[in-house]
Motif scaffolding. Structure first.
Motif, PDB file in Angstrom:
ATOM      1  N   ALA A 243       0.828  -1.199   0.000  1.00 35.09           N
ATOM      2  CA  ALA A 243       0.000   0.000   0.000  1.00 35.09           C
ATOM      3  C   ALA A 243       0.867   1.255   0.000  1.00 35.09           C
ATOM      4  O   ALA A 243       1.992   1.258   0.516  1.00 35.09           O
ATOM      5  CB  ALA A 243      -0.912  -0.003   1.223  1.00 35.09           C
ATOM      6  N   ASP A 244       0.329   2.343  -0.549  1.00 34.75           N
ATOM      7  CA  ASP A 244       1.098   3.589  -0.540  1.00 34.75           C
ATOM      8  C   ASP A 244       1.145   4.223   0.850  1.00 34.75           C
ATOM      9  O   ASP A 244       1.939   5.138   1.082  1.00 34.75           O
ATOM     10  CB  ASP A 244       0.554   4.583  -1.575  1.00 34.75           C
ATOM     11  N   HIS A 245       0.327   3.713   1.785  1.00 29.20           N
ATOM     12  CA  HIS A 245       0.389   4.155   3.185  1.00 29.20           C
ATOM     13  C   HIS A 245       0.896   3.034   4.088  1.00 29.20           C
ATOM     14  O   HIS A 245       0.544   2.972   5.262  1.00 29.20           O
ATOM     15  CB  HIS A 245      -0.982   4.643   3.655  1.00 29.20           C
ATOM     16  N   GLU A 246       1.731   2.170   3.552  1.00 35.55           N
ATOM     17  CA  GLU A 246       2.314   1.061   4.316  1.00 35.55           C
ATOM     18  C   GLU A 246       3.433   1.591   5.216  1.00 35.55           C
ATOM     19  O   GLU A 246       4.329   2.297   4.754  1.00 35.55           O
ATOM     20  CB  GLU A 246       2.877   0.019   3.359  1.00 35.55           C
ATOM     21  N   THR A 247       3.372   1.258   6.523  1.00 31.03           N
ATOM     22  CA  THR A 247       4.407   1.722   7.450  1.00 31.03           C
ATOM     23  C   THR A 247       5.043   0.608   8.279  1.00 31.03           C
ATOM     24  O   THR A 247       5.898   0.872   9.124  1.00 31.03           O
ATOM     25  CB  THR A 247       3.835   2.797   8.413  1.00 31.03           C
ATOM     26  N   TRP A 248       4.637  -0.644   8.052  1.00 26.19           N
ATOM     27  CA  TRP A 248       5.246  -1.755   8.780  1.00 26.19           C
ATOM     28  C   TRP A 248       6.677  -2.010   8.325  1.00 26.19           C
ATOM     29  O   TRP A 248       7.505  -2.516   9.078  1.00 26.19           O
ATOM     30  CB  TRP A 248       4.442  -3.036   8.561  1.00 26.19           C
ATOM     31  N   TRP A 249       6.973  -1.670   7.052  1.00 26.71           N
ATOM     32  CA  TRP A 249       8.185  -2.167   6.416  1.00 26.71           C
ATOM     33  C   TRP A 249       9.090  -1.044   5.927  1.00 26.71           C
ATOM     34  O   TRP A 249       8.629   0.053   5.632  1.00 26.71           O
ATOM     35  CB  TRP A 249       7.813  -3.054   5.219  1.00 26.71           C
ATOM     36  N   ARG A 250      10.365  -1.347   5.808  1.00 21.03           N
ATOM     37  CA  ARG A 250      11.318  -0.462   5.145  1.00 21.03           C
ATOM     38  C   ARG A 250      11.058  -0.545   3.652  1.00 21.03           C
ATOM     39  O   ARG A 250      11.146  -1.618   3.057  1.00 21.03           O
ATOM     40  CB  ARG A 250      12.746  -0.913   5.429  1.00 21.03           C
ATOM     41  N   LEU A 251      10.763   0.604   3.037  1.00 20.26           N
ATOM     42  CA  LEU A 251      10.380   0.601   1.632  1.00 20.26           C
ATOM     43  C   LEU A 251      11.144   1.651   0.832  1.00 20.26           C
ATOM     44  O   LEU A 251      10.621   2.203  -0.141  1.00 20.26           O
ATOM     45  CB  LEU A 251       8.867   0.812   1.489  1.00 20.26           C
ATOM     46  N   ASP A 252      12.379   1.924   1.231  1.00 17.90           N
ATOM     47  CA  ASP A 252      13.222   2.803   0.435  1.00 17.90           C
ATOM     48  C   ASP A 252      13.568   2.091  -0.874  1.00 17.90           C
ATOM     49  O   ASP A 252      13.384   0.870  -1.002  1.00 17.90           O
ATOM     50  CB  ASP A 252      14.494   3.153   1.210  1.00 17.90           C
ATOM     51  N   PRO A 253      14.041   2.794  -1.895  1.00 18.15           N
ATOM     52  CA  PRO A 253      14.293   2.150  -3.200  1.00 18.15           C
ATOM     53  C   PRO A 253      15.168   0.905  -3.138  1.00 18.15           C
ATOM     54  O   PRO A 253      14.818  -0.113  -3.763  1.00 18.15           O
ATOM     55  CB  PRO A 253      14.931   3.278  -4.028  1.00 18.15           C
ATOM     56  N   PRO A 254      16.291   0.889  -2.393  1.00 13.55           N
ATOM     57  CA  PRO A 254      17.073  -0.364  -2.348  1.00 13.55           C
ATOM     58  C   PRO A 254      16.288  -1.526  -1.738  1.00 13.55           C
ATOM     59  O   PRO A 254      16.405  -2.674  -2.199  1.00 13.55           O
ATOM     60  CB  PRO A 254      18.282   0.008  -1.481  1.00 13.55           C
ATOM     61  N   ALA A 255      15.474  -1.243  -0.707  1.00 16.69           N
ATOM     62  CA  ALA A 255      14.691  -2.310  -0.082  1.00 16.69           C
ATOM     63  C   ALA A 255      13.643  -2.851  -1.054  1.00 16.69           C
ATOM     64  O   ALA A 255      13.396  -4.064  -1.111  1.00 16.69           O
ATOM     65  CB  ALA A 255      14.028  -1.800   1.185  1.00 16.69           C
ATOM     66  N   ARG A 256      13.026  -1.979  -1.825  1.00 19.46           N
ATOM     67  CA  ARG A 256      12.041  -2.421  -2.819  1.00 19.46           C
ATOM     68  C   ARG A 256      12.687  -3.292  -3.891  1.00 19.46           C
ATOM     69  O   ARG A 256      12.153  -4.340  -4.281  1.00 19.46           O
ATOM     70  CB  ARG A 256      11.363  -1.204  -3.463  1.00 19.46           C
ATOM     71  N   THR A 257      13.834  -2.860  -4.366  1.00 21.58           N
ATOM     72  CA  THR A 257      14.529  -3.632  -5.396  1.00 21.58           C
ATOM     73  C   THR A 257      14.888  -5.019  -4.895  1.00 21.58           C
ATOM     74  O   THR A 257      14.753  -6.023  -5.615  1.00 21.58           O
ATOM     75  CB  THR A 257      15.792  -2.882  -5.844  1.00 21.58           C
ATOM     76  N   ALA A 258      15.324  -5.089  -3.639  1.00 21.95           N
ATOM     77  CA  ALA A 258      15.731  -6.372  -3.074  1.00 21.95           C
ATOM     78  C   ALA A 258      14.569  -7.344  -2.955  1.00 21.95           C
ATOM     79  O   ALA A 258      14.765  -8.568  -2.984  1.00 21.95           O
ATOM     80  CB  ALA A 258      16.374  -6.149  -1.705  1.00 21.95           C
ATOM     81  N   LEU A 259      13.343  -6.841  -2.816  1.00 18.00           N
ATOM     82  CA  LEU A 259      12.180  -7.716  -2.650  1.00 18.00           C
ATOM     83  C   LEU A 259      12.012  -8.649  -3.840  1.00 18.00           C
ATOM     84  O   LEU A 259      11.771  -9.855  -3.676  1.00 18.00           O
ATOM     85  CB  LEU A 259      10.912  -6.875  -2.471  1.00 18.00           C
ATOM     86  N   THR A 260      12.100  -8.127  -5.047  1.00 19.34           N
ATOM     87  CA  THR A 260      11.910  -8.971  -6.230  1.00 19.34           C
ATOM     88  C   THR A 260      13.201  -9.652  -6.656  1.00 19.34           C
ATOM     89  O   THR A 260      13.174 -10.740  -7.223  1.00 19.34           O
ATOM     90  CB  THR A 260      11.352  -8.145  -7.400  1.00 19.34           C
ATOM     91  N   ARG A 261      14.344  -9.032  -6.371  1.00 22.54           N
ATOM     92  CA  ARG A 261      15.620  -9.612  -6.764  1.00 22.54           C
ATOM     93  C   ARG A 261      15.911 -10.906  -6.010  1.00 22.54           C
ATOM     94  O   ARG A 261      16.687 -11.743  -6.479  1.00 22.54           O
ATOM     95  CB  ARG A 261      16.735  -8.591  -6.531  1.00 22.54           C
ATOM     96  N   ALA A 262      15.279 -11.100  -4.851  1.00 28.12           N
ATOM     97  CA  ALA A 262      15.504 -12.322  -4.071  1.00 28.12           C
ATOM     98  C   ALA A 262      14.948 -13.566  -4.759  1.00 28.12           C
ATOM     99  O   ALA A 262      15.376 -14.685  -4.467  1.00 28.12           O
ATOM    100  CB  ALA A 262      14.878 -12.176  -2.684  1.00 28.12           C
ATOM    101  N   PHE A 263      13.998 -13.378  -5.670  1.00 22.91           N
ATOM    102  CA  PHE A 263      13.398 -14.500  -6.392  1.00 22.91           C
ATOM    103  C   PHE A 263      14.206 -14.818  -7.653  1.00 22.91           C
ATOM    104  O   PHE A 263      14.966 -13.977  -8.137  1.00 22.91           O
ATOM    105  CB  PHE A 263      11.954 -14.158  -6.779  1.00 22.91           C
ATOM    106  N   PRO A 264      14.048 -16.004  -8.200  1.00 22.02           N
ATOM    107  CA  PRO A 264      14.673 -16.280  -9.500  1.00 22.02           C
ATOM    108  C   PRO A 264      14.292 -15.208 -10.522  1.00 22.02           C
ATOM    109  O   PRO A 264      13.181 -14.667 -10.496  1.00 22.02           O
ATOM    110  CB  PRO A 264      14.089 -17.651  -9.870  1.00 22.02           C
ATOM    111  N   GLU A 265      15.208 -14.922 -11.417  1.00 19.10           N
ATOM    112  CA  GLU A 265      15.054 -13.786 -12.327  1.00 19.10           C
ATOM    113  C   GLU A 265      13.740 -13.837 -13.106  1.00 19.10           C
ATOM    114  O   GLU A 265      13.379 -14.865 -13.688  1.00 19.10           O
ATOM    115  CB  GLU A 265      16.226 -13.741 -13.306  1.00 19.10           C
ATOM    116  N   GLY A 266      13.046 -12.697 -13.085  1.00 13.39           N
ATOM    117  CA  GLY A 266      11.827 -12.544 -13.862  1.00 13.39           C
ATOM    118  C   GLY A 266      10.583 -13.147 -13.246  1.00 13.39           C
ATOM    119  O   GLY A 266       9.496 -13.028 -13.822  1.00 13.39           O
ATOM    120  N   LEU A 267      10.702 -13.746 -12.074  1.00 17.83           N
ATOM    121  CA  LEU A 267       9.565 -14.480 -11.511  1.00 17.83           C
ATOM    122  C   LEU A 267       8.627 -13.581 -10.703  1.00 17.83           C
ATOM    123  O   LEU A 267       7.422 -13.828 -10.653  1.00 17.83           O
ATOM    124  CB  LEU A 267      10.075 -15.618 -10.617  1.00 17.83           C
ATOM    125  N   ALA A 268       9.159 -12.542 -10.060  1.00 20.58           N
ATOM    126  CA  ALA A 268       8.357 -11.721  -9.147  1.00 20.58           C
ATOM    127  C   ALA A 268       8.281 -10.282  -9.632  1.00 20.58           C
ATOM    128  O   ALA A 268       9.228  -9.756 -10.238  1.00 20.58           O
ATOM    129  CB  ALA A 268       8.964 -11.759  -7.745  1.00 20.58           C
TER     130      ALA A 268
END
Length: 312
Positions: A243-268
């Motif tokens: 959500a755009d009002h999500e506050t539970w999580w760290r959501l700076d650009p590096p943290a966002r990038t890491a979310l999908t990069r943790a999965f096999p390429e192109g999957l998430a």
């Protein structure tokens, strides 16, 4: 006085046997389709036959009715999905509902995943599941969904199609897990601005809230590492929504990038729900989110080989 909406006629409750553990759940199945007619989901098939089954897993301190539109029909995932041709099975996670007496301290993540898979298997013994299973989960339920996806058994009768998770990331915002899981102390984290929710939401939500079983807090500190380990094992498409009002999580650009990069390429891939707080499926943004989640499920179905239709 505003009254809660009447329960949908498509939603019923049941108790499943998860290898001896009673698991309460809500289920909504596609309505019977008259021969020769068509639905919004596509050409008519056998009466009540689903395209697939969505296993909907609720978050921390909630119950399965999170997905049943407790305050407004537009937030009812179960009925919407059933009308579009899907079965939705929304269990109370272990330590909640019917299993609370048997599991007063709940279960750890891997054990919850095993219990919910056993409950799903019990349901599938007596009911059609269509092309397979799609996981749809919120917040802590997303942890269970990733555990399930990472260790899904190779079962042709119950294949995994994809994973749709909202309200879950990798690294907690500073101090987030120290907040209580209630409408007051945890309100800003759990909800965000109040105008994001239909009138009556917070009154209705009191019927959803349950004590958090003690074991659910034991693995909080290890989640960032566990996220990376589980994501690397997933082999089906994954859609993450925050959500755009999500506050539970760290959501700076590096943290966002890491979310999908943790999965096999192109999957998430990662999307943002606008005009939404953490409890996305209870807010005004619920219906757009649910429709996009079902569209993603349709996309996952196109990747799954299905039997050819018999010639007329």
């Amino acid at each position: 006085m505003r009254h809660a909406p009447a329960p949908s006629p498509l939603v019923r409750s049941l108790v499943l046997d998860a290898d001896g553990i009673p698991v309460s759940a809500l289920v909504a199945e596609p309505p019977a389709v008259p021969a020769g007619s068509a639905t919004a989901a596509g050409p008519a098939g056998p009466a009540g036959e689903p395209k697939a089954l969505l296993l909907a897993i609720h978050g921390r301190g909630m119950r399965a009715a999170y997905f049943a539109g407790p305050a407004h029909p537009d937030t009812d995932l179960l009925t919407l999905a059933a009308r579009l041709g899907y079965t939705v099975l929304a269990p109370d996670r272990p330590g909640h509902g019917a299993s609370a007496r048997r599991l007063p301290h709940g279960q750890l993540i891997a054990d919850q995943a095993a219990t919910l898979h056993a409950a799903l298997t019990d349901y599938a013994r007596a009911h059609p599941v269509g092309a397979g299973v799609q996981l749809l989960a919120h917040s802590f339920g997303g942890k269970i969904a990733l555990q399930l996806a990472a260790h899904w058994p190779d079962d042709p009768a119950l294949p995994l199609l994809g994973v749709d998770i909202s309200g879950l990331a990798q690294h907690y915002a500073p101090g987030a897990w120290d907040r209580p899981d209630d409408l007051a102390g945890g309100g800003r984290l759990n909800w965000g601005p109040l105008h994001l929710y239909p009138p009556g939401t917070f009154h209705a939500a009191r019927t959803l809230l349950t004590p958090v079983p003690a074991l659910e807090s034991r693995e909080l500190a290890t989640w960032p590492t566990r996220y990376t380990t589980l994501a690397a094992r997933v082999r089906v498409p994954v859609r993450l929504t925050l959500a755009d009002h999500e506050t539970w999580w760290r959501l700076d650009p590096p943290a966002r990038t890491a979310l999908t990069r943790a999965f096999p390429e192109g999957l998430a891939h990662l999307t943002t729900a606008h005009g939404a707080g953490h409890n996305l499926s209870l807010g005004h943004a619920a219906r757009p989110y649910h429709l996009r989640a079902l569209a993603f499920t349709d996309d996952c179905l196109t990747r799954t080989p299905r039997p050819a239709l018999a010639a007329a």
